[in-house]
Structure formats: structure tokens, C-alpha cells
Motif scaffolding. Structure first.
Motif, PDB file in Angstrom:
ATOM      1  N   ARG A 113      -6.785  37.416 -16.041  1.00  0.00           N
ATOM      2  CA  ARG A 113      -5.737  36.455 -15.688  1.00  0.00           C
ATOM      3  C   ARG A 113      -6.242  35.403 -14.716  1.00  0.00           C
ATOM      4  O   ARG A 113      -5.875  34.239 -14.816  1.00  0.00           O
ATOM      5  N   VAL A 114      -7.081  35.831 -13.748  1.00  0.00           N
ATOM      6  CA  VAL A 114      -7.642  34.855 -12.819  1.00  0.00           C
ATOM      7  C   VAL A 114      -8.461  33.842 -13.594  1.00  0.00           C
ATOM      8  O   VAL A 114      -8.359  32.628 -13.366  1.00  0.00           O
ATOM      9  N   ARG A 115      -9.254  34.354 -14.560  1.00  0.00           N
ATOM     10  CA  ARG A 115     -10.081  33.432 -15.323  1.00  0.00           C
ATOM     11  C   ARG A 115      -9.198  32.458 -16.101  1.00  0.00           C
ATOM     12  O   ARG A 115      -9.440  31.249 -16.118  1.00  0.00           O
ATOM     13  N   ALA A 118      -7.689  29.939 -13.738  1.00  0.00           N
ATOM     14  CA  ALA A 118      -8.709  29.019 -13.251  1.00  0.00           C
ATOM     15  C   ALA A 118      -9.046  27.993 -14.331  1.00  0.00           C
ATOM     16  O   ALA A 118      -9.228  26.807 -14.044  1.00  0.00           O
ATOM     17  N   ASP A 119      -9.103  28.449 -15.596  1.00  0.00           N
ATOM     18  CA  ASP A 119      -9.363  27.501 -16.692  1.00  0.00           C
ATOM     19  C   ASP A 119      -8.254  26.473 -16.778  1.00  0.00           C
ATOM     20  O   ASP A 119      -8.497  25.274 -16.838  1.00  0.00           O
ATOM     21  N   THR A 120      -7.024  26.967 -16.799  1.00  0.00           N
ATOM     22  CA  THR A 120      -5.880  26.064 -16.911  1.00  0.00           C
ATOM     23  C   THR A 120      -5.909  24.983 -15.834  1.00  0.00           C
ATOM     24  O   THR A 120      -5.607  23.826 -16.084  1.00  0.00           O
ATOM     25  N   LEU A 121      -6.295  25.377 -14.622  1.00  0.00           N
ATOM     26  CA  LEU A 121      -6.206  24.452 -13.494  1.00  0.00           C
ATOM     27  C   LEU A 121      -7.530  23.743 -13.211  1.00  0.00           C
ATOM     28  O   LEU A 121      -7.640  23.017 -12.227  1.00  0.00           O
ATOM     29  N   GLY A 122      -8.523  23.982 -14.064  1.00  0.00           N
ATOM     30  CA  GLY A 122      -9.806  23.313 -13.868  1.00  0.00           C
ATOM     31  C   GLY A 122     -10.551  23.794 -12.646  1.00  0.00           C
ATOM     32  O   GLY A 122     -11.207  23.031 -11.944  1.00  0.00           O
ATOM     33  N   ARG A 141      -4.488  23.200  -6.101  1.00  0.00           N
ATOM     34  CA  ARG A 141      -4.564  23.887  -7.396  1.00  0.00           C
ATOM     35  C   ARG A 141      -4.679  25.399  -7.220  1.00  0.00           C
ATOM     36  O   ARG A 141      -4.059  26.174  -7.953  1.00  0.00           O
ATOM     37  N   VAL A 142      -5.489  25.809  -6.241  1.00  0.00           N
ATOM     38  CA  VAL A 142      -5.618  27.256  -6.011  1.00  0.00           C
ATOM     39  C   VAL A 142      -4.261  27.837  -5.625  1.00  0.00           C
ATOM     40  O   VAL A 142      -3.857  28.897  -6.111  1.00  0.00           O
ATOM     41  N   ALA A 143      -3.540  27.106  -4.786  1.00  0.00           N
ATOM     42  CA  ALA A 143      -2.223  27.593  -4.376  1.00  0.00           C
ATOM     43  C   ALA A 143      -1.305  27.738  -5.585  1.00  0.00           C
ATOM     44  O   ALA A 143      -0.548  28.707  -5.693  1.00  0.00           O
ATOM     45  N   MET A 144      -1.414  26.787  -6.523  1.00  0.00           N
ATOM     46  CA  MET A 144      -0.587  26.908  -7.726  1.00  0.00           C
ATOM     47  C   MET A 144      -1.074  28.044  -8.603  1.00  0.00           C
ATOM     48  O   MET A 144      -0.283  28.773  -9.195  1.00  0.00           O
ATOM     49  N   GLY A 145      -2.395  28.207  -8.667  1.00  0.00           N
ATOM     50  CA  GLY A 145      -2.957  29.300  -9.445  1.00  0.00           C
ATOM     51  C   GLY A 145      -2.468  30.643  -8.924  1.00  0.00           C
ATOM     52  O   GLY A 145      -2.105  31.534  -9.693  1.00  0.00           O
ATOM     53  N   LEU A 179       3.358  22.132 -16.082  1.00  0.00           N
ATOM     54  CA  LEU A 179       3.457  23.564 -15.839  1.00  0.00           C
ATOM     55  C   LEU A 179       4.862  24.060 -16.156  1.00  0.00           C
ATOM     56  O   LEU A 179       5.048  25.096 -16.793  1.00  0.00           O
ATOM     57  N   HIS A 180       5.836  23.277 -15.745  1.00  0.00           N
ATOM     58  CA  HIS A 180       7.216  23.677 -15.992  1.00  0.00           C
ATOM     59  C   HIS A 180       7.518  23.694 -17.480  1.00  0.00           C
ATOM     60  O   HIS A 180       8.143  24.609 -17.996  1.00  0.00           O
TER      61      HIS A 180
END
Lengths: 384, 311, 279
Positions: A113-115, A118-122, A141-145, A179-180
Motif C-alpha cells: 500500500r505504501v508503494r 507513493a506511486d500515486t503521489l509521485g 504529498r507525504v502528509a496526503m499519502g 483525489l476526491h
């Protein structure tokens, strides 16, 4: 997925009441934006939904289950903080996977899931970095991830874009909108920036001084503000407000000009008239309802902003599409698009057409009117 | 404690729980309770007992003559010449110690707030006296002032400060300076550390703005640095004054209050009364008197701070 | 400051001042060390020379192997480490409560803690002696640990509070949203970030406990339970002629607290900067 309801919610710190009688239904999958000036209680409301602040009175339910006394960890809600609140001693991957680590989810599941996130958010190339080695946008982005990783029932955003520069803010705003669309999850978003509110929201909740002023779609708030506060808070540039005397089917502006407002029969108690800058037309001097002198003219290319001095009235702002050939010092006439004028009673309440149902402060479920011209086009341009 | 443990061992289960509100009220006290308990039992209860001792006759050498005596100890104190001498000594001991500690500490903090080669090492070394156990600094300085093994009397003699190299701690008119010097040595780092911390919290832009406005370095110091340091200075000077007035270790080890009571301060007098004469009742009365004087001092200083310090 | 760079005279003055401070701070310690390594027969003849003509480590050897020195050292180490560990844990809890919660009585508790820093500890020396004696705890190192812990809690609490104040509250809220209980958030997120603060507090309390004299003097009278300061004082009276050995013992006593202090002094400044100045 979650339907969030707030019933008669009150928040007090000691004797100080910061939120009063909050009633709000948030539909499953809806994007709600809480907006208002600083100190209006919007962040407190969000933190109460998160469980970070106890609720003094009233009921808060998610999918019909009362949540007042449920701790944050058991509410299954994710939150993105203004400061991002990334754990400084953990790398990006561990930051994002922390919630699954705490819940003791299978390790392989977590890695996958992390991977994926991370892909989704670049962020794939950055997973081993510590937060201090990231730029502001990457931290965001990390915060959103971290929020999306565990597929929560609802997302909360506390002014997530306010620490970014203007260009990044636009970019991340789009990302949140995507995202929404993709997740279809319930989202509650706090901001003081009305552009974010108007672009992202299904419905906007305008708060001021601990009270909900109005709930409605961006268009409703723009077209039919419930009171002077909402009228001036929503829309950029700000609505012009002039003192008037109410009459029958019309008002008299302070310098003696009378405006007929046939669509607003209930004009007797009017004390102020509101007109948005885009609802004033510039006509040759001598024509129109009032005359003025152009004081400052801003040519923005796509638009022209004119600040005109009106004798006995002060300054009015006019905004017109395209490049209008007016210069500072020019005399000009102004015509009100009276069908778009708003009038307010002494207590600031907007006076409306008498339609039988008192829709003075409608709570937002009215169907959105379709319009010939699209005022949102004006609304949505960033003031920057 | 028990409610929290129960909550954490069954995560995720729906359960009736006390309201979050209640939990928010009670939780800080869970974290505080060990501290409150220890301070209460080891400091506050003995403090109350100590105050009550001052109204009793408790002499270990005279175990049959104990009991409540009202204000007798205080009346005795009023006419005790040694107490008044000790009070005067306490004043000078505190005044000279704090003055030198403060000005030397401020100077050191200002130096440490600049850049120079080897600063980190310098800072660690120059703060070292604070880490030296008190009794050891006392012994070290006692040795330094001893003409047999210490250089100081010889140096002072060759500088003409002394007629011949003798031990100043045997001279009633000079003896107090022995512990005072040791105290300055020991206390400068504390002032330097706290003032340095305060200096580092002054925003750098202020100095840049002042420089642009044409301020001289001296003006920068008096118009920006000092006003910003003032709150810290007030609180530090107050705490240190009280602490130094109470601080008997150096004197006890270096001179024992002698010669001829010339270095006896109130707190060392308390110690001698309690543990040489074993007269706890009278010692407690002296301590209460000292506490009263220090409280008055603290209140005056806090009031002044409120009046004078604007930020 | 740019000033020092622009005026050569000021630069010279600055370095002279630095040298002055350094000499003042280190000379006494140097002297201690010098006498400790001077052979007995030279102590008096070369009493005031800056460097002895011959060196010896006999004094250290004698102190270590022919006296109770090692026992004192062990006792002190036990008491100081015990005090430092217990105080730091308790102060961390209290500092956390002050930093993160608003609750009734907070101001009162803080005020009481401040007052405990004010009153003469001598005032409670007699009552404590009586209490400890009546519990039969005289000559016990545990009673020393309990007493020292209580004395050090207030300052250690303020120090820890300022370190906690330096950690954004958002972090543990984020952790709680991520599924932590408050205690888990404390352990997994806040604790790793406070390590410097814990180190500073630990070192500070260790140093304070290592040097405490009066209460140790009062509560401990048996030779085998003596801590360093008490032991060294008896040393002074027992061997009042043997300067070399006393100084050697002094040098050895200095080592642990100085090591600790060099490690913590930077964090002390940091901790005071982040929190204390605000009030």
C-alpha cells in the motif's frame, strides 16, 4: 464511507463559547469546506470531528453511531495537518505506513500500500528520505499519502495548502480535487481562502464568530448570500455595499438616486445595498444611474478593475471582462444590474423575494439554478 | 491508571467509555501524580513540620525538656547577636556573589553569542566549574588560598594586596572573600547559560533593522539586548539570590563559619545550630525567619519586574 | 557581531577576555591536578611552582587501592544514577502534563514547584532526619535517592517542559489520528524526539546528586554507605596532611560529572532557549 451529522453542537472553553448550536449534515462522499475568518471556530469544529477536542454539548454521529466519546484512534478518520506533522525521525515510507504499523496490519500488505500510494503521489523515488530532506510540496504529498494509505471513512484537511507558494497551491488543489473524484470519500476541509472553498467544495459552510452563517453550494452562496457577512466574504473582489433607504419595490441610494428592484418586493426595511463589482456596468458619462470619476484603474489583461469615486457615496469597485479603455481621471457613468443587487436589513440579513417559503437562511438543499452566464468563471480566477 | 490500561488492551472493541471530556480532565494528573506525591511527602510535609518545630523546644542534648514553647525561639532570635551578625554577613555574601556572577556571566554570554574559532570547545570548558561538585570546589579553593600548597597568597603578596603570604581565611576581616571567590567561580556558568539562551532567542532582524537605522553597537546593546534580556535577568537574579542566600555548602566546607563567626551566614548558622548543637527548635526558628525575609525580597522583586519590564 | 571584525582593537580585547575566562575557569582544576601528580616530597618545596620537576601517579594508586575510595565512588555512582533515572522519568511525565494539558490547578502546582526552589532546604533537614530515622532508613542509599529525587523534580520538570514545548503538538495528534493511544504516541513519536532533552535532564540531575553534601552528611554516618562528598570530607579530616592523596581523590571525583556535563551543556542552552524565555 461515512455520513457525518452534528446536532446542536456547542464548544466552550471555560465560560468562552467558541461554537454555538452547530447543526450540519455531511452526506456520504460529499466534499464540505469550512470557511471563515481566523478565530471563527472552523478549525475547532474540525478538531472536534477528529476527536482532538472534546465536544462540550450536542451529538456528533458517523453513520448514525454517536462518536462524542470515541477516541480519535477509533474513529477511523484521517487528517492532514496544516504543518503536515510528519514524524521527523521516520523516513517517508514509515511516515506513510505508520497507521498500519500501529494497527499491526500484515507487513507485506503495508509495503504494497505504501508503494501504491507513493506511486500515486509521485513519491516513489523519495521513500527512504527523512522529512527534513523534502521540499514543502513533497512534504504535503507525504502528509496526503499518510492519510489515504489506510482507506479511512472520512478525510479531514486543516488548511493543508496555506504553507505552500501560490503556484504549488494551485497544483495541490487540483490534486486534492482529483483525489476526491477518485476515492469518492467524505472530505471535510478547513480554509480561510475562498478560492479553495469555491473550487473544491460540493457545499461550503461559512462560519463567523462561532455561528454557521450559511451552508450551500458555491453558486448559492455567490448568488443568494443569506447575509451581508457571507455576501462580502464570498466572491473576489469583495461586494460593494452602499447605505440606502428602503422604499416600495426599490431603494434610494444615499445621494438621492432611486433604484427600482422589482424582483425584491420586500424592500421597506432595507438599509444597505450590495452589488458585486462584476454587476456594475460602465456607461458613458451622463448615462446610467450614477456618475463618478475613475480613481485607480488596474488593467489585468483578461479583466479591468476600476475604482471609481462617487460623490456623496465614496468608492465603488467595478470589474469588467476584457480591456476597457478607461484611464484614471476619466468621468464615467455607472449602471446597476439591478436583478443582481442584494439588499440587507439593519441586522445584516439579506432580504429576499417573498416566495411563500421563508428562504432567508436556506440550509442548502435547494436545487442549483442553471444560469445563462456562468458567474463561477469570474469567481474561480485566483486573485494572485 | 486502571481505566487507561483496560482501554488499551482491547482496541477496536465497541465499549461504554467514560466521556472523553472526563478523560481530558483526569489524564494530566496521571502524569503529574508521582511528582506531586514526592514533592508533597519529601518537601511540603517536612516544611510544615519544620515550621511547627520553630514553636517547640527540641534539643537532642536535652531530651526531657521538649514541648510547645510558643514564640520563645523567636524572642531568643531577636536578642541573638550571632543571628544579626549572620544576617549582615548573608547580605554581603549574597550581594558580592550575585554582582560578580551576574556581570561576569553577562560578559561571558555576550562573548559566546559571537562567532570565534574553537567556540564549542571553549563553551564546554568554560562552563565546567558548574559541574564540579560543590564540596570539591570548596576544597579546591581552600587549597588555593592555603599558602603552603596554593599560589594565591604568594601572588597577592607580590601584587602588594597582602603584606605577606598568609591565609586570608584566617583573617576575620578578609575571610568572607574566600567563599565568595569560590562562589563566583562556581556560579558564573549558570548566569552565562541562562543569559546565552535568552540572547539566542532575540531575533537577528532586530539588530539588522537597528543597524540600518544607524544605531551604534552600544545603542544596540542598551536599546535591544538589555530590554530583551530584562525578564530573564529579573527572574534569574531573583532565583539565584534566594539560592545563594540559602547556600551554605561552600562556607561550611571552607571556613565552617569562622574565624570568630566572621563568615557565618544565616543558613550556615542554621546548619551549625541543628547539627553541632542539635537544637532543632531554634534552628527551625532561624530558618522560618530566613524564609520570611526571602519571600519579602521575592515579592518586592516580582513587583518591580511588573512595574519596569514591558515585554 | 560585525563589530568585532571591524575593529582590530576590539578583536584583541575579545580574545583577551576569552583567555581570561578560560584561565579563571580552568586554573583551579589545573592546580588540583598538578598537586595530585606531584611527588609528596616536592609538594612543600615546590608548592607554588606552576609545574613540578618530577611526576608521580602514586597518589592515585594509594587512593584507589588503600582507602575506601572505591566504595564511596560506587555509592555515589549508585545514588546519582538512581536519582537521575528516577527523576528524569517522573519529571518527563510532569513536564509533559504541563506542556500538553490545560487543567484546573495547573498554575497552583507550578507556583508550589517554584516556591520549593525558594525555601531554605535547611529548614526541612531536621524534619526529614526525624522522618527517615523513624522509618529506620538512616544510612540507606535508597532514602538518599528518594530525597534527592524530590529536590530535583521541580527544575527537571521545567527543563523537560521546555523540551516538550519545542515539539509541535500536531505530531502526537497526527499519531493519534493514525491510530495511537496517547501513550503510544508518546512512546513512538514524542519519546524519540525528546532524547536530547532526556539526556540533558539526566546529566543535570546526575551532576546535582553527585555533588550534594549536606543531606548526605546528615543521613549517612556509616563508612560503608558514605557517598563521595561525605567520604572525601572524612578523608580531609583523617589525612589532613596528605595533600597529594586528597587532590588525587578530588580529580577522580571530578571525572564523572565533568564527562556528563560536557555532553549536556549544549542541550541545556537549547532547552532554555526553546521554552523558558517565553514565560
Amino acid at each position: 464511507m461515512a455520513r457525518i451529522e452534528l446536532r446542536d453542537v456547542v464548544k466552550r472553553y471555560g465560560a468562552v463559547e467558541v461554537l454555538r448550536d452547530i447543526n450540519l449534515d455531511i452526506q456520504d462522499g460529499e466534499f464540505i469546506v469550512l470557511v471563515g475568518p481566523s478565530g471563527c471556530g472552523k478549525s475547532t469544529l474540525l478538531r472536534m470531528i477528529a476527536g482532538l477536542e472534546p465536544i462540550t454539548e450536542g451529538d456528533f454521529t458517523i453513520d448514525g453511531v454517536r462518536m462524542n466519546d470515541v477516541r480519535p484512534r477509533d474513529r477511523d478518520i484521517a487528517m492532514v495537518f496544516q504543518s503536515y506533522a510528519l514524524y521527523p525521525h521516520m523516513d517517508v515510507a514509515r511516515n506513510m505506513g505508520f497507521s498500519m504499523e500501529i494497527r499491526k496490519d500484515p507487513v507485506q500488505d503495508r509495503i504494497d500500500r505504501v508503494r501504491g500510494a507513493a506511486d500515486t503521489l509521485g513519491l516513489s523515488a523519495l521513500t527512504k528520505r527523512l522529512p527534513k530532506a523534502l521540499s514543502g510540496g513533497q512534504r504535503q504529498r507525504v502528509a496526503m499519502g499518510r492519510a489515504i494509505i489506510r482507506d479511512p471513512r472520512a478525510f479531514l484537511f486543516d488548511e493543508p495548502l496555506s504553507n505552500l507558494d501560490a503556484a504549488l497551491r494551485v497544483e495541490m488543489r487540483l490534486e486534492i480535487a482529483r483525489l476526491h473524484q477518485k476515492l469518492g470519500a467524505t472530505m471535510v476541509y478547513v480554509t480561510h481562502d475562498q478560492v479553495e472553498a469555491l473550487t473544491l467544495a460540493d457545499r461550503i459552510v461559512v462560519l463567523n464568530g462561532g455561528d454557521i452563517q450559511q451552508v450551500g453550494s458555491p453558486l448559492e452562496l455567490y448568488e443568494r448570500p443569506a447575509n451581508k457577512f457571507v455576501a462580502q466574504f464570498i466572491g473576489s473582489p469583495t461586494m460593494n455595499v452602499l447605505p440606502v433607504t428602503g422604499g416600495d419595490h426599490g431603494v434610494t441610494v444615499a445621494n438621492g438616486v432611486t433604484l427600482a428592484l422589482p424582483h425584491l418586493p420586500d424592500t421597506l426595511q432595507a438599509t444597505e445595498l450590495g452589488i458585486r463589482p462584476e454587476h456594475l456596468d460602465v456607461v458613458p458619462a451622463g448615462a446610467g444611474e450614477i456618475a463618478g470619476v475613475a480613481d485607480v484603474v488596474e488593467h489585468l489583461g483578461s479583466d479591468t478593475n476600476i475604482y471609481a469615486n462617487i460623490e456623496g457615496l465614496g468608492s465603488l469597485m467595478i470589474r469588467k471582462h476584457g480591456n476597457i479603455p478607461i484611464r484614471s481621471g476619466d468621468r464615467l457613468g455607472l449602471r446597476f444590474q439591478t436583478e443582481n443587487a442584494h439588499i440587507f436589513a439593519a441586522d445584516g440579513t439579506a432580504l429576499r423575494r417573498a416566495t411563500g417559503s421563508a428562504d432567508k437562511a436556506e440550509s442548502g438543499h435547494a436545487p442549483t439554478r442553471s444560469l445563462d452566464s456562468d458567474p463561477l468563471a469570474v469567481l474561480l480566477e485566483d486573485p494572485q | 491508571m486502571t481505566t487507561r490500561v483496560q482501554n488499551t488492551v482491547m482496541p477496536g472493541e465497541p465499549r461504554a467509555r467514560r466521556s472523553l471530556y472526563w478523560q481530558y480532565m483526569i489524564e494530566p494528573f496521571l502524569y503529574l501524580s508521582p511528582a506531586i506525591f514526592l514533592i508533597g511527602t519529601v518537601m511540603l510535609i517536612p516544611l510544615i513540620i519544620g515550621i511547627s518545630y520553630s514553636f517547640q523546644a527540641i534539643e537532642l542534648l536535652n531530651p526531657f525538656d521538649t514541648g510547645w514553647v510558643g514564640f520563645e525561639n523567636y524572642l531568643k532570635l531577636w536578642s541573638d547577636r550571632k543571628f544579626w551578625i549572620a544576617l549582615e554577613n548573608t547580605f554581603w555574601w549574597t550581594f558580592w556573589s550575585i554582582s560578580f556572577q551576574f556581570f561576569l556571566g553577562l560578559g561571558l554570554a555576550l562573548l559566546l553569542n559571537t562567532q570565534f574559532f574553537g567556540k564549542r570547545l571553549f563553551q564546554a570548558l568554560v562552563f565546567l566549574p558548574w559541574a564540579v561538585p560543590t564540596f570539591l570546589s570548596a576544597l579546591t579553593w581552600a587549597w588555593l588560598f592555603n599558602p603552603v600548597i596554593g599560589p594565591l597568597p604568594h601572588w597577592m603578596a607580590s601584587l602588594g594586596l597582602l603584606s605577606e603570604p598568609y591565609n586570608i581565611m584566617g583573617d576575620p576581616s578578609l575571610a568572607m572573600w574566600g567563599p565568595i571567590v569560590a562562589n563566583i567561580w562556581f556560579g558564573v556558568p549558570f548566569f552565562a547559560i541562562t543569559l546565552l539562551a535568552a540572547l539566542q532567542s532575540i531575533p537577528g532582524e532586530l539588530y539588522e533593522a537597528a543597524e540600518i537605522d544607524g544605531a551604534t553597537p552600544w545603542q544596540c546593546f542598551t536599546k535591544i539586548t538589555l530590554p530583551f534580556l530584562a525578564p530573564m535577568i529579573a527572574i534569574t537574579v531573583m532565583l539565584r539570590t534566594i539560592w545563594i542566600a540559602n547556600f551554605a555548602d561552600l562556607i561550611y566546607v571552607m571556613t565552617g563559619g569562622g574565624p570568630a563567626n566572621s563568615t557565618q551566614i544565616v543558613s550556615s548558622y542554621i546548619f551549625t545550630t541543628a547539627f553541632r548543637k542539635l537544637d532543632f527548635g531554634y534552628a527551625s526558628a532561624i530558618a522560618v525567619a530566613l524564609l520570611g525575609l526571602l519571600l519579602i525580597y521575592a515579592i518586592i522583586l516580582l513587583w518591580l519586574r511588573k512595574k519596569l519590564v514591558k515585554i | 557581531m560585525a563589530v568585532a571584525r571591524s575593529h582590530p582593537a576590539l578583536t584583541v580585547g575579545k580574545y583577551a577576555a576569552l583567555l581570561g575566562y578560560l584561565t579563571f575557569a580552568l586554573f583551579p582544576l589545573y592546580w588540583l591536578f598538578k598537586i595530585a601528580i606531584t611527588p609528596d616530597q616536592l609538594i612543600f618545596t615546590e608548592g607554588t611552582n606552576l609545574w613540578p620537576s618530577a611526576l608521580t601517579i602514586d597518589n592515585f594508586r594509594t587512593v584507589l587501592f588503600q582507602t575506601d575510595f572505591l566504595a564511596y565512588f560506587g555509592n555515589s555512582l549508585f545514588v546519582s544514577l538512581g536519582t537521575a533515572a528516577v527523576t528524569t522519568v517522573i519529571a518527563a511525565g510532569a513536564g509533559y502534563a504541563f506542556s500538553r494539558f490545560d487543567f484546573g490547578g495547573k498554575r497552583l502546582i507550578i507556583a508550589v514547584m517554584l516556591v520549593t526552589q525558594m525555601f531554605p532546604l535547611l529548614m526541612i533537614i531536621a524534619p526529614i532526619y526525624k522522618i527517615v530515622a523513624s522509618l529506620g532508613m538512616l544510612n540507606s542509599l535508597t532514602s538518599l535517592i528518594v530525597v534527592y529525587t524530590a529536590f530535583n523534580i521541580p527544575f527537571a520538570t521545567f527543563l523537560m517542559q521546555s523540551f516538550f514545548d519545542g515539539i509541535p503538538k500536531d505530531l502526537e495528534e497526527a499519531a493519534m489520528m493514525d491510530g495511537c493511544s496517547r501513550f503510544q504516541a508518546l512512546r513512538k513519536v514524542i519519546f524519540p524526539l525528546t532524547l536530547p532533552g532526556l539526556g540533558a535532564t539526566l546529566g543535570f540531575v546526575f551532576t546535582a546528586a553527585w555533588s550534594e553534601l549536606l543531606f548526605a552528611l546528615m543521613l549517612i554516618s556509616k563508612n560503608e554507605a558514605m557517598t563521595f562528598p561525605v567520604g572525601l570530607l572524612t578523608f580531609v579530616s583523617k589525612f589532613s596532611v596528605d595533600w597529594g592523596q586528597m587532590m588525587a581523590a578530588g580529580v577522580l571525583a571530578l571525572i564523572p560529572s565533568c564527562l556528563f556535563f560536557i555532553f549536556i551543556q549544549r542541550y541545556l542552552v537549547q532547552g532554555l532557549t526553546s521554552g523558558a524565555v517565553k514565560g
